[in-house]
Enzyme design. Structure first.
Site, short mmCIF file in Angstrom:
data_model
loop_
_atom_site.label_atom_id
_atom_site.label_comp_id
_atom_site.label_asym_id
_atom_site.label_seq_id
_atom_site.Cartn_x
_atom_site.Cartn_y
_atom_site.Cartn_z
N ALA A 1 1.09 -1.23 -0.28
CA ALA A 1 0.18 0.23 0.18
C ALA A 1 0.71 1.51 0.31
CB ALA A 1 -0.44 0.48 1.14
N HIS B 1 6.96 -6.97 8.59
CA HIS B 1 5.85 -8.06 8.65
C HIS B 1 6.25 -9.47 8.15
CE1 HIS B 1 5.50 -5.53 5.87
NE2 HIS B 1 4.83 -4.50 5.92
N HIS C 1 -3.57 -11.38 7.73
CA HIS C 1 -1.88 -11.13 6.77
C HIS C 1 -1.03 -12.32 6.75
CE1 HIS C 1 -2.35 -6.83 7.54
NE2 HIS C 1 -1.21 -6.40 7.19
N ASP D 1 1.43 -3.37 12.93
CA ASP D 1 1.19 -2.30 11.85
C ASP D 1 -0.03 -1.64 11.81
OD1 ASP D 1 2.25 -1.81 8.81
OD2 ASP D 1 1.76 -3.21 8.32
N GLY E 1 -2.39 -2.20 5.41
CA GLY E 1 -1.89 -2.06 7.28
C GLY E 1 -2.78 -3.12 7.83
ZN LIG Z 1 3.78 -1.36 8.07
#
Ligand SMILES: [Zn+2]
Length: 379
Positions: free
Chosen positions: A134, A210, A245, A268, A304
């Protein structure tokens, strides 16, 4: 005002293990070794007492963005996460143009100097267009060490971490520059091979941004960044455990391979965390949040999370089945250590900030104490 108190009767998770019917003594803003005579006692029988949570990757909450918001907005976002147990928070920016990011760094560094946040994390613009997630493609750039330097200088000693794709031109030199300046070089939003990732870690990268998300998958002949980051003892891996996620099996694989000492449970989070569904912005991009899942309006990439650390904690224990002590380590101690603040936060020990979270028997949040004052009063 912060007063002296004795929190008694709970199961207390200490660095050495869990103590049933333990006591934590708070004197002013700190945890103390013994109780002053005038201390009031609070009975927390049937509850858990754990260290305040440390979030090293967080873009906002309560409707406010750390990338775009005013000072008031930022403080509101920080407070929203405190209500969910995050007593130490690093504010993350998303890709923007260099001047805007430098300006933002100046503003965030003031809040860090005031002790409201624990520093700044720049996620982008030095990331791969192939794994942009993103982030705005038109604003991405190669990690030129001179430009990396400009950003960390703008943060006046409060830059904690820069996420970059080290396989891009200038990537390895930028990792070296960050390591030399005591700023965490985090590998993320990367299209690197296994070998390129090993080279980045050898150059000084110490965090996986992440893990799994925004990087090539784990292949049996092309193990990619995931295997390189998981296997290296020098690397702490961030995991977003929100059930969206990561597949639970992928989460388990990473948690058990790295161990709690090398996992940081992050959110996040973006603006919608602790707020609700609707339309938001992540930097210049429009994001639609539906049933708690944030996706870009255009293309649908995950943008996110709306996770808060109390939910991450509860999920890690009750859904993933991890031992409470391991979850405490991964959500407080490990991120505090990699951020260099473990001397003040990240565990329940005399002399440290009186930052702690009260959970009920089902691991739902009941109280939050920050620097000796109740943010959420368990009474
Ligand atoms: Zn982030």
């Amino acid at each position: 005002m912060a007063t002296s108190k004795v929190l008694a009767g709970a199961r207390v998770v200490l660095p050495t293990g869990t103590v049933s019917g333990g006591r934590v003594i708070v004197d002013g803003t700190r945890i103390a070794g013994s109780a002053p005579a005038d201390a009031e006692t609070l009975d927390l029988t049937g509850h858990w007492l754990v260290p305040g949570f440390v979030d090293m990757h967080n873009h906002g909450g309560g409707g406010a963005s750390f990338t775009n918001g005013t000072v008031e907005d930022i403080l509101h976002g920080v407070h929203t996460h405190r209500l969910h147990g995050t007593t130490t928070l690093v504010a993350s920016t998303v890709t923007g143009d260099m001047d805007a990011l430098a300006q933002r760094a100046g503003l965030l560094s003031e809040l860090a100097e005031q002790g409201e946040i624990a520093g700044v994390h720049f996620e982008g613009p030095f990331i791969s267009p192939c794994r942009k997630g993103a982030h705005s493609e038109s604003l991405l750039r190669h990690p030129d060490p001179a430009e990396v330097r400009k950003l960390i200088d703008a943060a006046r000693g409060q830059a904690k971490m820069v996420t970059l794709a080290a396989e891009l031109p200038g990537g390895i030199d930028s990792v070296r520059l960050l390591a030399e300046h005591g700023v965490i070089a985090a590998i993320g939003h990367t299209d690197a091979t296994y070998e390129q990732t090993v080279a980045a870690v050898d150059a000084g990268a110490t965090v996986a941004t992440h893990l799994y998300n925004a990087m090539p998958g784990l292949g049996h002949r092309a193990p990619g960044p995931i295997a390189a980051l998981l296997e290296d003892e020098r690397v702490t891996v961030e995991l977003i455990d929100d059930g969206t996620h990561l597949h639970p099996a992928a989460f388990q694989l990473a948690f058990h391979r790295a161990g709690a000492d090398r996992v940081a449970l992050i959110t996040d989070a973006m603006d919608a965390a602790g707020f609700g569904d609707g339309t938001y912005h992540l930097g210049p991009l429009e994001v639609v949040v539906s049933e708690g899942v944030a996706r870009l309006a255009e293309g649908g990439a995950i943008a996110g999370s709306t996770l808060t650390q109390d939910r991450a904690f509860q999920r890690a224990v009750t859904v993933d089945g991890l031992p409470v002590e391991d979850v405490v380590t991964a959500i407080s101690a490990t991120p505090a250590k990699i951020l260099g603040v473990y001397d003040r936060v990240g565990s329940l020990e005399p002399g440290k900030d009186a930052d702690l979270v009260v959970l009920d028997a089902d691991f739902a949040l009941k109280g939050v104490l920050r620097k000796g004052e109740w943010v959420v009063d368990p009474k």
